[in-house]
Design an enzyme around this catalytic site. Structure first.
Site, PDB file in Angstrom:
ATOM      1  N   ASP A   1      -9.351  -5.456  -5.354  1.00 57.31           N
ATOM      2  CA  ASP A   1      -8.902  -4.427  -4.565  1.00 57.31           C
ATOM      3  C   ASP A   1      -9.717  -2.929  -5.002  1.00 57.31           C
ATOM      4  OD1 ASP A   1      -7.552  -2.388  -3.088  1.00 57.31           O
ATOM      5  OD2 ASP A   1      -5.363  -3.339  -3.351  1.00 57.31           O
TER       6      ASP A   1
ATOM      7  N   SER B   1       0.949  -1.428   0.037  1.00 55.97           N
ATOM      8  CA  SER B   1       0.140   0.108   0.024  1.00 55.97           C
ATOM      9  C   SER B   1       0.813   1.300   0.108  1.00 55.97           C
ATOM     10  CB  SER B   1      -0.947   0.080   1.259  1.00 55.97           C
ATOM     11  OG  SER B   1      -1.959   0.952   1.051  1.00 55.97           O
TER      12      SER B   1
ATOM     13  N   HIS C   1      -7.486  -5.615  -0.932  1.00 58.70           N
ATOM     14  CA  HIS C   1      -6.429  -4.752  -0.607  1.00 58.70           C
ATOM     15  C   HIS C   1      -5.704  -5.269   0.541  1.00 58.70           C
ATOM     16  CE1 HIS C   1      -3.901  -1.177  -0.857  1.00 58.70           C
ATOM     17  NE2 HIS C   1      -4.114  -0.778   0.410  1.00 58.70           N
TER      18      HIS C   1
END
Length: 435
Positions: A216, A168, A247
């Site tokens: 995601d 991320s 995610h």
């Protein structure tokens, strides 16, 4: 995308015949001979891989771990490493977590898994959970520098074979690290970045793997496609989209991810081409993967590299420099005199009301044992946080001295420190002195 490279079957067959005849003359066979790759590649580790071995949750090496105290430009973390000392040094990878996350909660499961396949792993805790991608890159690189120069396992690590990985915002930091430090052997982004941060990798020189989730909604497949499309054609890269994953899939034990990640790290950190069969021309096991693209046959640039000089992990590769400096390069300056030092500044990130700066300290023609950098703050500026140095201020005057682990800089070598500032960024005039 699969990039084809030509070969000559007749020559390959002739070479194989020579090996067979040589084995017969010695009263042996091909299976009894050491693989040629092992002789040519001093970094090859472990038995010949199989689909079963790369899918296992543990590799062939016993591991240990240690806890890292806060300091040295990052907030501590954990190191995982193979205990075997008979095979020489190991490649290393620094992992940084996503926004608001802790490595201990998000990716600690990866540490012993990767170490058991022959890598030293440092899991990086960030100075603040709200650190952005740029700060996470700075902390990730600081952790690599500490690992290779000051950590208890520094003698186990090959400074010439370093990689970075992150999830991320930590994945965005990883992409930034690749641009900042082109001497890295590879970078891996797990659902890297976030909408609003458009990463353009057109200046990338580091082999890059992207892993993302089909479902995601934060870092969408279209967003990852946008990053992938900017990677230069001449740089090895691949993208695997994991079917049905979201995610947060990368924050928990994920065998499908590791089945792609381990061969990639073996190829680009260990130059071990035995693992290319699992990634080219397609994935050998594509179960759980909804999309896959790669610049096959995925050849490690330059093959095995020699042990680096004592100039440390920030030293650029020995190959000729590119025609234009990488984005992280400080502006050119006159070389300092013997025994002296020079300091250069760059702004690495800005936002309303603040900025992040980085200073590179470079030794002259003689090694130095300590340094001090001074400058004056602009109107409305202040420093709110600094790493890799000791800060003191008096009015607008700023003084930064080295800390214990980065004061010794070899001739021509360099080290960096960074800081967060309030106000608008300016280009300060720096001075550098030595004891």
């Amino acid at each position: 995308m699969v990039r084809q490279r030509s070969f000559r079957p007749a020559l390959a067959a002739a070479a194989l015949l020579v090996l067979v005849l040589a084995g017969a003359a010695l009263g042996g066979s091909l299976t009894g001979m050491a693989p040629a790759a092992a002789a040519d590649n001093p970094y090859q580790r472990g038995p010949d891989p199989t689909l079963a071995s790369i899918s296992a949750s543990r590799g062939p090496f016993a591991t240990a771990q240690l806890t890292v105290a806060p300091g040295n430009g990052f907030n501590g973390g954990f190191v995982y490493y193979p205990t075997d000392t008979s095979l020489g040094t190991w490649a290393a990878v620094a992992i940084v977590p996503g926004y608001s996350a802790l490595f201990a909660n998000e990716e600690a499961w990866m540490g012993p898994w990767l170490a058991s396949f022959g890598f030293v792993v440092i899991g990086v805790e960030t100075l603040s959970r709200s650190d952005g991608a740029d700060a996470r890159s700075t902390e990730q690189l600081a952790a690599l520098d500490w690992l290779t120069t000051s950590s208890p396992v520094r003698d186990r690590v090959d400074r010439s074979r370093l990689g970075v990985l992150g999830h991320s915002a930590g994945g965005g930091g990883t992409l930034t690290s690749a641009l900042r430090r082109p001497a890295l052997k590879t970078a891996v982004g797990l659902a890297p970045g976030a909408p609003g941060n458009a990463y353009n990798m057109s200046a990338d020189q580091v082999p890059l793997l992207l892993l993302s989730g089909q479902n995601d909604g934060t870092v969408t497949p279209a967003y990852v496609q946008g990053i992938y499309d900017t990677i230069p054609a001449g740089v090895e890269h691949a993208w695997a989209e994991l079917a049905g994953q979201d995610h947060l899939s990368f924050t928990r034990s994920n065998p499908t991810e590791m089945r792609v990640l381990i061969p990639w790290l073996k190829l680009f950190l260990d130059n071990d081409t035995r693992y290319s069969q699992f990634m080219c021309p397609t994935l050998a096991n594509s179960s759980g993967v909804s999309r896959y693209s790669a610049t096959c046959p995925l050849v490690p640039p330059g093959g095995p590299t020699p042990t680096p000089s004592t100039s440390g992990p920030s030293t650029p590769p020995s190959s000729p420099p590119p025609s234009s400096p990488p984005p992280s390069s400080p502006p050119p300056s006159s070389p300092p005199a013997a025994g002296a030092c020079a300091a250069t500044y760059r702004t690495t990130s800005t936002w309303p009301g603040g900025f992040q700066g980085e200073v590179t300290v470079t030794a002259g023609s003689s090694a130095i044992s300590g340094w001090t950098v001074r400058w004056s703050l602009g109107a409305g500026q202040s420093i709110t946080q600094l790493w890799n140095g000791t800060l003191s201020t008096s009015g607008s005057s700023v003084t930064v001295r080295n800390v214990s682990y980065n004061g010794a800089v070899p001739a021509g070598g360099s080290t960096t420190f960074g800081f967060l500032g309030a106000g608008a960024p300016t280009a300060p005039t720096l001075s550098c002195t030595t004891p």
